[in-house]
Design a protein around this motif. Sequence first.
Motif, PDB file in Angstrom:
ATOM      1  N   LEU A 153      -2.934  -0.062  15.674  1.00  0.00           N
ATOM      2  CA  LEU A 153      -4.102  -0.225  16.928  1.00  0.00           C
ATOM      3  C   LEU A 153      -4.841  -1.541  16.592  1.00  0.00           C
ATOM      4  O   LEU A 153      -5.205  -2.371  17.602  1.00  0.00           O
ATOM      5  CB  LEU A 153      -5.063   0.864  16.700  1.00  0.00           C
ATOM      6  CG  LEU A 153      -4.277   2.148  17.382  1.00  0.00           C
ATOM      7  CD1 LEU A 153      -5.236   3.335  17.057  1.00  0.00           C
ATOM      8  CD2 LEU A 153      -3.686   2.206  18.609  1.00  0.00           C
ATOM      9  N   ASN A 154      -5.108  -1.870  15.448  1.00  0.00           N
ATOM     10  CA  ASN A 154      -5.824  -2.932  15.108  1.00  0.00           C
ATOM     11  C   ASN A 154      -4.948  -4.476  15.309  1.00  0.00           C
ATOM     12  O   ASN A 154      -5.818  -5.396  15.872  1.00  0.00           O
ATOM     13  CB  ASN A 154      -6.265  -3.044  13.340  1.00  0.00           C
ATOM     14  CG  ASN A 154      -6.921  -4.392  13.102  1.00  0.00           C
ATOM     15  OD1 ASN A 154      -6.391  -5.316  12.731  1.00  0.00           O
ATOM     16  ND2 ASN A 154      -8.120  -4.402  13.266  1.00  0.00           N
ATOM     17  N   ILE A 160       0.698  -1.298   0.085  1.00  0.00           N
ATOM     18  CA  ILE A 160      -0.091   0.040  -0.112  1.00  0.00           C
ATOM     19  C   ILE A 160       0.753   1.295   0.070  1.00  0.00           C
ATOM     20  O   ILE A 160       0.624   2.314  -0.777  1.00  0.00           O
ATOM     21  CB  ILE A 160      -1.043   0.000   1.232  1.00  0.00           C
ATOM     22  CG1 ILE A 160      -2.043  -1.127   1.161  1.00  0.00           C
ATOM     23  CG2 ILE A 160      -1.651   1.438   1.341  1.00  0.00           C
ATOM     24  CD1 ILE A 160      -2.838  -1.172   2.081  1.00  0.00           C
ATOM     25  N   SER A 161       1.879   1.186   0.867  1.00  0.00           N
ATOM     26  CA  SER A 161       2.882   2.404   0.849  1.00  0.00           C
ATOM     27  C   SER A 161       3.759   2.730  -0.399  1.00  0.00           C
ATOM     28  O   SER A 161       3.593   3.966  -0.914  1.00  0.00           O
ATOM     29  CB  SER A 161       3.889   2.272   2.079  1.00  0.00           C
ATOM     30  OG  SER A 161       3.059   1.954   3.306  1.00  0.00           O
ATOM     31  N   PHE A 162       4.162   1.470  -1.090  1.00  0.00           N
ATOM     32  CA  PHE A 162       4.665   1.785  -2.230  1.00  0.00           C
ATOM     33  C   PHE A 162       3.742   2.431  -3.524  1.00  0.00           C
ATOM     34  O   PHE A 162       4.258   3.473  -4.052  1.00  0.00           O
ATOM     35  CB  PHE A 162       5.099   0.133  -2.985  1.00  0.00           C
ATOM     36  CG  PHE A 162       5.855   0.448  -4.218  1.00  0.00           C
ATOM     37  CD1 PHE A 162       7.173   0.803  -4.200  1.00  0.00           C
ATOM     38  CD2 PHE A 162       5.259  -0.101  -5.328  1.00  0.00           C
ATOM     39  CE1 PHE A 162       7.936   0.748  -5.556  1.00  0.00           C
ATOM     40  CE2 PHE A 162       5.895  -0.040  -6.581  1.00  0.00           C
ATOM     41  CZ  PHE A 162       7.220   0.394  -6.446  1.00  0.00           C
ATOM     42  N   VAL A 163       2.476   1.874  -3.465  1.00  0.00           N
ATOM     43  CA  VAL A 163       1.762   2.439  -4.594  1.00  0.00           C
ATOM     44  C   VAL A 163       1.190   3.962  -4.366  1.00  0.00           C
ATOM     45  O   VAL A 163       1.353   4.707  -5.236  1.00  0.00           O
ATOM     46  CB  VAL A 163       0.484   1.737  -4.291  1.00  0.00           C
ATOM     47  CG1 VAL A 163      -0.755   2.257  -5.444  1.00  0.00           C
ATOM     48  CG2 VAL A 163       0.609   0.042  -5.164  1.00  0.00           C
ATOM     49  N   CYS A 164       0.996   4.208  -2.924  1.00  0.00           N
ATOM     50  CA  CYS A 164       0.655   5.400  -2.486  1.00  0.00           C
ATOM     51  C   CYS A 164       1.676   6.509  -2.786  1.00  0.00           C
ATOM     52  O   CYS A 164       1.345   7.471  -3.233  1.00  0.00           O
ATOM     53  CB  CYS A 164       0.352   5.439  -1.124  1.00  0.00           C
ATOM     54  SG  CYS A 164      -0.580   7.233  -0.498  1.00  0.00           S
ATOM     55  N   ILE A 199      -0.155   7.953   4.995  1.00  0.00           N
ATOM     56  CA  ILE A 199       0.399   6.514   5.236  1.00  0.00           C
ATOM     57  C   ILE A 199       0.867   6.300   6.870  1.00  0.00           C
ATOM     58  O   ILE A 199       0.499   5.286   7.089  1.00  0.00           O
ATOM     59  CB  ILE A 199       1.846   6.377   4.482  1.00  0.00           C
ATOM     60  CG1 ILE A 199       1.511   6.240   2.968  1.00  0.00           C
ATOM     61  CG2 ILE A 199       2.825   5.275   5.023  1.00  0.00           C
ATOM     62  CD1 ILE A 199       2.577   6.330   1.991  1.00  0.00           C
ATOM     63  N   GLY A 200       1.041   7.614   7.294  1.00  0.00           N
ATOM     64  CA  GLY A 200       1.156   7.517   8.817  1.00  0.00           C
ATOM     65  C   GLY A 200      -0.002   7.078   9.615  1.00  0.00           C
ATOM     66  O   GLY A 200       0.277   6.429  10.535  1.00  0.00           O
ATOM     67  N   VAL A 201      -1.042   7.792   9.241  1.00  0.00           N
ATOM     68  CA  VAL A 201      -2.358   7.459   9.700  1.00  0.00           C
ATOM     69  C   VAL A 201      -2.834   5.861   9.517  1.00  0.00           C
ATOM     70  O   VAL A 201      -3.257   5.184  10.499  1.00  0.00           O
ATOM     71  CB  VAL A 201      -3.560   8.326   9.090  1.00  0.00           C
ATOM     72  CG1 VAL A 201      -4.919   8.040   9.612  1.00  0.00           C
ATOM     73  CG2 VAL A 201      -3.324   9.865   9.460  1.00  0.00           C
ATOM     74  N   LEU A 202      -2.371   5.525   8.353  1.00  0.00           N
ATOM     75  CA  LEU A 202      -2.686   4.182   7.845  1.00  0.00           C
ATOM     76  C   LEU A 202      -1.901   3.435   8.940  1.00  0.00           C
ATOM     77  O   LEU A 202      -2.480   2.068   9.387  1.00  0.00           O
ATOM     78  CB  LEU A 202      -2.316   3.838   6.253  1.00  0.00           C
ATOM     79  CG  LEU A 202      -2.592   2.584   6.076  1.00  0.00           C
ATOM     80  CD1 LEU A 202      -4.082   2.131   5.884  1.00  0.00           C
ATOM     81  CD2 LEU A 202      -1.906   2.052   4.628  1.00  0.00           C
ATOM     82  N   PHE A 203      -0.674   3.579   9.045  1.00  0.00           N
ATOM     83  CA  PHE A 203       0.103   2.437   9.655  1.00  0.00           C
ATOM     84  C   PHE A 203      -0.502   2.546  11.392  1.00  0.00           C
ATOM     85  O   PHE A 203      -0.348   1.541  12.095  1.00  0.00           O
ATOM     86  CB  PHE A 203       1.516   3.116   9.914  1.00  0.00           C
ATOM     87  CG  PHE A 203       2.476   2.644   8.692  1.00  0.00           C
ATOM     88  CD1 PHE A 203       3.100   1.312   8.985  1.00  0.00           C
ATOM     89  CD2 PHE A 203       2.328   2.642   7.464  1.00  0.00           C
ATOM     90  CE1 PHE A 203       4.082   0.699   8.248  1.00  0.00           C
ATOM     91  CE2 PHE A 203       3.097   2.040   6.398  1.00  0.00           C
ATOM     92  CZ  PHE A 203       3.928   1.156   6.853  1.00  0.00           C
TER      93      PHE A 203
END
Length: 198
Positions: free
Chosen positions: A102-103, A66-70, A93-97
């Motif tokens: 948390l998940n 995901i990070s690579f594509v974004c 990406i920071g928010v995604l991580f």
Amino acid sequence: SFSLFNNKIFRSIERHHIISVVISIYHNNYYIVISIQKINEEEFIVSVKPNSSLVGKNRILFLFSISFVCIGIASIFFFFGALLILPFAGLEIGVLFLAFYLNFKWSAKREKIYISQELVTVQKGRDKIDYEWKEFRTFTSFLVNKDINEILQLSFRSKGQDIQVGEFLNEEDKHLLKDEISEIIEDLNLLKKSAPLG
């Protein structure tokens, strides 16, 4: 009652006096595992955990993809003059991580319920035991209630104290856990009644 086919319950054959029962349910891309070990005729261990389908290297690969594509798309816009796209992509990406962290932390929850003729012990934690409750089974009752939202609640009660178990399970899985614990308690009660006096 739940059939073996509908709930995908696979029971292993008894081996070395330890029975492992693994209840596997797939729904909404979520995987729940409830395992039951019969140590002997008078001792059982019930393990409950929410288990993410992303574990180990799969987590790293998924987040990296995901990070690579974004970053790749944001870099293209950056070279075409859209300078603000790249820093905002980094923020996303920071928010995604953070969300995945948390998940993953939530999915690392573990509960173990030890039930024997003498004791009931509930342990909760992640990598280590964060909470432990122990009481004599004679003074302990297993309660099945519903809250104001009609959500099933499972708990052990002793001396006015309620200890909830399987709070992170959905309704279907709570019913499965209820049935398994009730069956263990029934087996122990029958064994106690059939035991010779003296």
